[in-house]
Design a protein around this motif. Structure first.
Motif, PDB file in Angstrom:
ATOM      1  N   SER A   4       0.950  -1.090   0.140  1.00  0.00           N
ATOM      2  CA  SER A   4       0.131   0.089   0.108  1.00  0.00           C
ATOM      3  C   SER A   4       0.718   1.352   0.063  1.00  0.00           C
ATOM      4  CB  SER A   4      -0.959   0.001   1.258  1.00  0.00           C
ATOM      5  OG  SER A   4      -1.696   1.194   1.299  1.00  0.00           O
ATOM      6  N   SER A   5       0.509   2.253  -0.882  1.00  0.00           N
ATOM      7  CA  SER A   5       1.453   3.466  -0.868  1.00  0.00           C
ATOM      8  C   SER A   5       1.345   4.225   0.447  1.00  0.00           C
ATOM      9  CB  SER A   5       0.748   4.261  -1.999  1.00  0.00           C
ATOM     10  OG  SER A   5      -0.448   4.799  -1.793  1.00  0.00           O
ATOM     11  N   ILE A  34      -1.037  12.568   9.339  1.00  0.00           N
ATOM     12  CA  ILE A  34      -0.136  11.704  10.099  1.00  0.00           C
ATOM     13  C   ILE A  34       0.081  10.303   9.278  1.00  0.00           C
ATOM     14  CG2 ILE A  34      -0.736  12.642  12.572  1.00  0.00           C
ATOM     15  CD1 ILE A  34      -2.216  10.052  12.981  1.00  0.00           C
ATOM     16  N   GLY A  35      -0.672  10.387   8.049  1.00  0.00           N
ATOM     17  CA  GLY A  35      -0.231   9.253   7.201  1.00  0.00           C
ATOM     18  C   GLY A  35      -1.177   7.910   7.394  1.00  0.00           C
ATOM     19  N   ARG A  36      -2.270   8.007   8.082  1.00  0.00           N
ATOM     20  CA  ARG A  36      -2.967   6.822   8.552  1.00  0.00           C
ATOM     21  C   ARG A  36      -3.950   6.721   7.564  1.00  0.00           C
ATOM     22  NH1 ARG A  36      -3.401   6.636  15.124  1.00  0.00           N
ATOM     23  NH2 ARG A  36      -1.206   6.042  15.323  1.00  0.00           N
ATOM     24  N   ARG A  37      -4.388   7.731   6.851  1.00  0.00           N
ATOM     25  CA  ARG A  37      -5.469   7.624   6.002  1.00  0.00           C
ATOM     26  C   ARG A  37      -4.810   8.050   4.382  1.00  0.00           C
ATOM     27  NH1 ARG A  37     -11.272   7.557   7.298  1.00  0.00           N
ATOM     28  NH2 ARG A  37     -12.205   7.330   5.218  1.00  0.00           N
ATOM     29  N   HIS A  80       4.854   8.545   0.361  1.00  0.00           N
ATOM     30  CA  HIS A  80       3.438   9.202   1.075  1.00  0.00           C
ATOM     31  C   HIS A  80       3.771   9.895   2.284  1.00  0.00           C
ATOM     32  CE1 HIS A  80      -0.154   8.504   3.467  1.00  0.00           C
ATOM     33  NE2 HIS A  80      -0.680   8.885   2.160  1.00  0.00           N
ATOM     34  N   ARG A  81       4.742   9.560   3.328  1.00  0.00           N
ATOM     35  CA  ARG A  81       5.083  10.258   4.287  1.00  0.00           C
ATOM     36  C   ARG A  81       5.521  11.709   4.217  1.00  0.00           C
ATOM     37  NH1 ARG A  81       7.487   5.793   6.964  1.00  0.00           N
ATOM     38  NH2 ARG A  81       9.284   6.184   5.450  1.00  0.00           N
ATOM     39  N   VAL A  82       6.407  11.924   2.742  1.00  0.00           N
ATOM     40  CA  VAL A  82       6.849  13.237   2.380  1.00  0.00           C
ATOM     41  C   VAL A  82       5.561  13.972   1.955  1.00  0.00           C
ATOM     42  CG1 VAL A  82       8.251  14.287   0.805  1.00  0.00           C
ATOM     43  CG2 VAL A  82       9.299  12.324   2.032  1.00  0.00           C
ATOM     44  N   GLN A  88     -12.651  16.997  11.460  1.00  0.00           N
ATOM     45  CA  GLN A  88     -11.250  17.157  11.836  1.00  0.00           C
ATOM     46  C   GLN A  88     -10.356  16.145  11.957  1.00  0.00           C
ATOM     47  OE1 GLN A  88      -9.973  16.906  15.148  1.00  0.00           O
ATOM     48  NE2 GLN A  88      -7.961  17.295  14.299  1.00  0.00           N
ATOM     49  N   THR A  89     -11.030  14.836  12.356  1.00  0.00           N
ATOM     50  CA  THR A  89     -10.235  13.627  12.648  1.00  0.00           C
ATOM     51  C   THR A  89      -9.577  13.106  11.342  1.00  0.00           C
ATOM     52  OG1 THR A  89     -12.155  12.523  12.714  1.00  0.00           O
ATOM     53  CG2 THR A  89     -11.511  13.225  14.807  1.00  0.00           C
ATOM     54  N   LYS A  90     -10.324  13.278  10.413  1.00  0.00           N
ATOM     55  CA  LYS A  90      -9.948  12.905   9.005  1.00  0.00           C
ATOM     56  C   LYS A  90      -8.848  13.777   8.372  1.00  0.00           C
ATOM     57  CE  LYS A  90     -11.123  11.236   4.388  1.00  0.00           C
ATOM     58  NZ  LYS A  90     -12.222  11.090   3.406  1.00  0.00           N
ATOM     59  N   VAL A  91      -8.915  14.974   8.758  1.00  0.00           N
ATOM     60  CA  VAL A  91      -7.733  15.942   8.201  1.00  0.00           C
ATOM     61  C   VAL A  91      -6.512  15.295   9.199  1.00  0.00           C
ATOM     62  CG1 VAL A  91      -6.776  18.235   8.188  1.00  0.00           C
ATOM     63  CG2 VAL A  91      -9.144  17.685   7.689  1.00  0.00           C
ATOM     64  N   SER A  92      -6.876  15.238  10.415  1.00  0.00           N
ATOM     65  CA  SER A  92      -5.307  14.548  11.281  1.00  0.00           C
ATOM     66  C   SER A  92      -4.911  13.258  10.815  1.00  0.00           C
ATOM     67  CB  SER A  92      -5.931  14.472  12.686  1.00  0.00           C
ATOM     68  OG  SER A  92      -4.949  13.874  13.495  1.00  0.00           O
ATOM     69  N   ALA A  93      -5.759  12.304  10.532  1.00  0.00           N
ATOM     70  CA  ALA A  93      -5.707  11.142   9.955  1.00  0.00           C
ATOM     71  C   ALA A  93      -4.740  10.981   8.657  1.00  0.00           C
ATOM     72  CB  ALA A  93      -6.710  10.135   9.788  1.00  0.00           C
ATOM     73  N   VAL A  94      -5.026  12.028   7.891  1.00  0.00           N
ATOM     74  CA  VAL A  94      -4.316  12.224   6.517  1.00  0.00           C
ATOM     75  C   VAL A  94      -2.861  12.631   6.863  1.00  0.00           C
ATOM     76  CG1 VAL A  94      -4.369  13.689   4.592  1.00  0.00           C
ATOM     77  CG2 VAL A  94      -6.292  12.551   4.833  1.00  0.00           C
TER      78      VAL A  94
END
Length: 114
Positions: free
Chosen positions: A4-5, A48-51, A11-13, A40-46
């Motif tokens: 997964s990317s 930090i790389g979880r989404r 993706h981290r970058v 806001q939680t989805k923005v946070s997840a994006v």
């Protein structure tokens, strides 16, 4: 097995760049979420790389931050090429430090002897 990317260094970058662009735009995660109709939680997840994100979702973020996709792609390529890149720290709010609250000292009760 397909990789997964979201687990790739690239993706981290990319999510780090999105976070930096949000901070440069002076927006909070809540403001971004409201503008894009996301929690806001989805923005946070994006960030930090979880989404993961698809192209159109990345485009929505980038346009909100005032950039074109072409400019974003160039910035992303530069960051990926820079091996020793470290994103800037988020500026801290000017807060006065408070000493930790002290617990009241309990008085010891004398034992009853009967």
């Amino acid at each position: 097995m397909k990789r997964s990317s979201i687990y790739s260094p690239e993706h981290r970058v990319m999510v780090g760049l999105l976070r930096d662009l949000r901070l440069e735009a002076g927006l909070s995660q809540l403001q971004v979420g409201e503008a894009l109709n996301l929690p806001q939680t989805k923005v946070s997840a994006v960030e930090i790389g979880r989404r993961g994100l698809d192209y159109l979702q990345v485009r929505e973020f980038v346009e909100l931050y005032g950039l074109s996709m072409a400019k974003f792609a160039l910035m992303l390529d530069d960051r990926i090429a820079g091996a020793a890149y470290r994103p800037p720290r988020r500026p801290r709010r000017d807060q006065k430090t408070k000493p930790p609250p002290q617990r009241p000292v309990k008085e010891k009760r004398a034992r009853r002897t009967s």
